[in-house]
Design a protein around this motif. Structure first.
Motif, PDB file in Angstrom:
ATOM      1  N   ASN A   4      45.821  33.939  31.814  1.00 42.52           N
ATOM      2  CA  ASN A   4      46.069  33.260  33.084  1.00 42.52           C
ATOM      3  C   ASN A   4      45.491  31.847  33.096  1.00 42.52           C
ATOM      4  O   ASN A   4      46.132  30.899  33.560  1.00 42.52           O
ATOM      5  CB  ASN A   4      45.479  34.073  34.244  1.00 42.52           C
ATOM      6  N   LEU A   5      44.260  31.694  32.568  1.00 48.96           N
ATOM      7  CA  LEU A   5      43.646  30.373  32.508  1.00 48.96           C
ATOM      8  C   LEU A   5      44.449  29.466  31.583  1.00 48.96           C
ATOM      9  O   LEU A   5      44.719  28.303  31.910  1.00 48.96           O
ATOM     10  CB  LEU A   5      42.197  30.478  32.017  1.00 48.96           C
ATOM     11  N   SER A   8      47.671  28.299  33.208  1.00 48.44           N
ATOM     12  CA  SER A   8      47.409  27.276  34.231  1.00 48.44           C
ATOM     13  C   SER A   8      47.139  25.918  33.587  1.00 48.44           C
ATOM     14  O   SER A   8      47.667  24.891  34.023  1.00 48.44           O
ATOM     15  CB  SER A   8      46.215  27.691  35.099  1.00 48.44           C
ATOM     16  N   ARG A  36      40.935  24.734  40.541  1.00 50.95           N
ATOM     17  CA  ARG A  36      41.437  26.048  40.952  1.00 50.95           C
ATOM     18  C   ARG A  36      41.514  27.006  39.759  1.00 50.95           C
ATOM     19  O   ARG A  36      41.123  28.177  39.857  1.00 50.95           O
ATOM     20  CB  ARG A  36      42.825  25.902  41.581  1.00 50.95           C
ATOM     21  N   ALA A  37      42.014  26.493  38.630  1.00 55.52           N
ATOM     22  CA  ALA A  37      42.165  27.327  37.433  1.00 55.52           C
ATOM     23  C   ALA A  37      40.808  27.810  36.917  1.00 55.52           C
ATOM     24  O   ALA A  37      40.648  28.987  36.574  1.00 55.52           O
ATOM     25  CB  ALA A  37      42.898  26.547  36.343  1.00 55.52           C
ATOM     26  N   ILE A  39      37.870  28.005  38.597  1.00 54.63           N
ATOM     27  CA  ILE A  39      37.186  28.878  39.556  1.00 54.63           C
ATOM     28  C   ILE A  39      37.790  30.284  39.514  1.00 54.63           C
ATOM     29  O   ILE A  39      37.077  31.278  39.611  1.00 54.63           O
ATOM     30  CB  ILE A  39      37.243  28.281  40.985  1.00 54.63           C
ATOM     31  N   ARG A  40      39.117  30.367  39.325  1.00 54.78           N
ATOM     32  CA  ARG A  40      39.760  31.684  39.189  1.00 54.78           C
ATOM     33  C   ARG A  40      39.279  32.396  37.930  1.00 54.78           C
ATOM     34  O   ARG A  40      39.273  33.627  37.863  1.00 54.78           O
ATOM     35  CB  ARG A  40      41.288  31.536  39.148  1.00 54.78           C
ATOM     36  N   ALA A  41      38.885  31.624  36.914  1.00 50.00           N
ATOM     37  CA  ALA A  41      38.367  32.200  35.662  1.00 50.00           C
ATOM     38  C   ALA A  41      36.872  32.489  35.755  1.00 50.00           C
ATOM     39  O   ALA A  41      36.234  32.797  34.758  1.00 50.00           O
ATOM     40  CB  ALA A  41      38.639  31.254  34.495  1.00 50.00           C
ATOM     41  N   ASP A  42      36.314  32.379  36.971  1.00 53.96           N
ATOM     42  CA  ASP A  42      34.915  32.708  37.264  1.00 53.96           C
ATOM     43  C   ASP A  42      33.917  31.729  36.651  1.00 53.96           C
ATOM     44  O   ASP A  42      32.770  32.082  36.381  1.00 53.96           O
ATOM     45  CB  ASP A  42      34.585  34.141  36.803  1.00 53.96           C
ATOM     46  N   ALA A 252      39.680  38.359  32.691  1.00 55.00           N
ATOM     47  CA  ALA A 252      40.040  37.016  33.166  1.00 55.00           C
ATOM     48  C   ALA A 252      38.796  36.166  33.383  1.00 55.00           C
ATOM     49  O   ALA A 252      38.890  34.994  33.728  1.00 55.00           O
ATOM     50  CB  ALA A 252      40.827  37.129  34.473  1.00 55.00           C
ATOM     51  N   LYS A 253      37.611  36.786  33.168  1.00 52.99           N
ATOM     52  CA  LYS A 253      36.354  36.089  33.449  1.00 52.99           C
ATOM     53  C   LYS A 253      35.687  35.529  32.194  1.00 52.99           C
ATOM     54  O   LYS A 253      34.543  35.098  32.240  1.00 52.99           O
ATOM     55  CB  LYS A 253      35.384  37.043  34.157  1.00 52.99           C
TER      56      LYS A 253
END
Length: 447
Positions: A4-5, A8, A36-37, A39-42, A252-253
């Protein structure tokens, strides 16, 4: 790995790569999408904003109203590589054996990682040995013994004793003998559900007696930025000097875990990229970011191929003339590629911006390979040598002979044609010029 990262970030790159100049508003939009990308990846929020300001101040110097897209991309690459940690070099010197102690909490794959690490060095032509020091967990000794048998690496365990001091004393008295016989000694220790006093004292005792050259903390990437707290605790308690991240393929983290570890001063040395023993590689922040941005990681892929050739696990299927690439060669190469890991993982390391390959075409498992073999066996000698002659009537006959549905037979020949095209382009060096230039510019940032 971090699909996902990566998607993006690749979208950000594709949106700006064709533009010569970007105005201030476009730069700010790119930075917002980047935030955004990440932060979504922690990734730690404060670190994300520091990175954003650094990129913005670099590409828009002296209140400039615009910047070149290539300049923004190379800056993005450079700054992302920085927050992933300094370059770690792990080289074995001839005649100087090393010892590695693995520690960590339950559930992070410490014992499996010990086996992956041993296989990694074995494929580099080094003599590796595993030592089981986990006298707490039921079945720990059996597990490391089975792993050693699987990868054909010697394992030293004591199934009778539950006294860690007795076990350590046994191996300590013979450590010099082992160092003469092996290049790498890997010690697997016990874990706990938390870093308690008992675990700290045990690891400190083992460290004092064994005196390992490296003390690696094994962490699961799924804990994200919490890796910072755990790495700091272990670093302060037992003096770890590096981290190995597992589960990079399923979380995803992972981005958050990598950056968090780097912030503690205990850099990531290795990453586990899948469940199989060979899905393990040395971490390099520049190569990692290059792959995330869609520019691939050819160097790591070539190193894996050379390691397999060195250990005689991979046959040399080099093709100087693409016209020689027939169905027999195709099947041979698919078998060889299995040893490099899943096809999806291999493709991710190639700079294939121009190739849009569906995920289902990359998931070539054991069952599909068996079907491919049946299909090839049902082809005539002429068809194997010249697959271009295969038409609908031939597909129907091959399907009947192989027991494979016509649709799947047609899919097989479609995949074969795609691979042949890709190989031809690779031999001709057909990569879009703009991507070649950007890759060259990114490499120069670290020269």
């Amino acid at each position: 790995m971090l699909d996902n990262l990566s998607k993006s970030l690749c979208k950000i790159i594709e949106n700006i790569s064709g533009k010569n100049q970007l105005n201030k508003q476009e730069v700010e939009k790119v930075i917002l999408e980047l935030q955004r990308a990440l932060i979504r990846a922690d990734v730690d929020v404060e670190l994300v904003f520091q990175l954003s300001e650094k990129i913005k101040s670099t590409v828009l110097k002296e209140n400039a109203i615009s910047t070149a897209s290539d300049h923004l991309i190379t800056t993005l690459y450079k700054e992302l590589a920085k927050i992933c940690g300094a370059e770690t070099k792990f080289e074995l010197k001839k005649g100087k054996p090393i010892s590695i102690l693995l520690c960590g909490l339950f559930g992070n794959g410490k014992t499996t990682t010990a086996g992956k690490l041993a296989l990694y060095f074995k494929r580099k032509g080094k003599r590796a040995a595993l030592f089981g020091l986990d006298t707490t967990r039921p079945g720990a000794m059996d597990q490391i013994e089975q792993i050693g048998q699987q990868i054909e690496v010697p394992v030293f365990i004591d199934k009778k004793s539950k006294d860690i001091k007795q076990v350590v004393e046994k191996w300590k008295s013979e450590i010099n003998t082992y160092k003469n016989n092996f290049d790498v000694l890997i010690f697997d220790t016990a874990g706990r559900s938390m870093l308690d006093k008992g675990l700290v004292e045990e690891i400190k005792y083992i460290t004092k007696e064994i005196r390992p050259d490296y003390r690696f903390l094994v962490l699961g990437a799924d804990i994200g930025q919490s890796a910072k707290k755990q790495a700091e605790l272990f670093k302060n308690a037992v003096g770890i000097n590096g981290v190995i991240l597992t589960k990079m393929d399923s979380s995803a983290k992972g981005g958050g875990a990598i950056t968090a570890s780097a912030m503690t001063g205990a850099p990531v040395y290795f990453i586990g990229t899948g469940e199989k023993m060979e899905q393990f590689e040395q971490f390099n922040s520049q190569r990692f970011v290059s792959e995330l941005l869609g520019y691939g990681d050819i160097q790591t892929l070539m190193e894996k191929i050379e390691d397999l050739k060195k250990s005689k696990e991979l046959e040399d299927t080099n093709i100087s003339d693409i016209s020689q690439f027939d169905l027999n060669t195709f099947y041979s190469q698919m078998n060889s590629m299995k040893k490099l890991g899943p096809l999806k993982s291999i493709i991710s390391k190639l700079p294939l911006f121009s190739q849009k390959i569906p995920d289902d075409m990359l998931e070539v498992g054991e069952e599909k390979l068996k079907k491919y073999k049946f299909v090839i066996d049902s082809c005539t000698k002429d068809e194997r040598k010249n697959p271009e002659i295969i038409n609908l009537s031939r597909i129907k006959r091959i399907a009947q002979g192989s027991g494979v549905p016509e649709r799947e037979v047609a899919e097989f020949f479609k995949q074969f044609k795609l691979m042949k095209t890709m190989l031809g382009e690779a031999q001709d060096g057909k990569m879009p010029k703009k991507y070649k230039n950007m890759m060259r510019a990114m490499e120069q940032q670290f020269e």
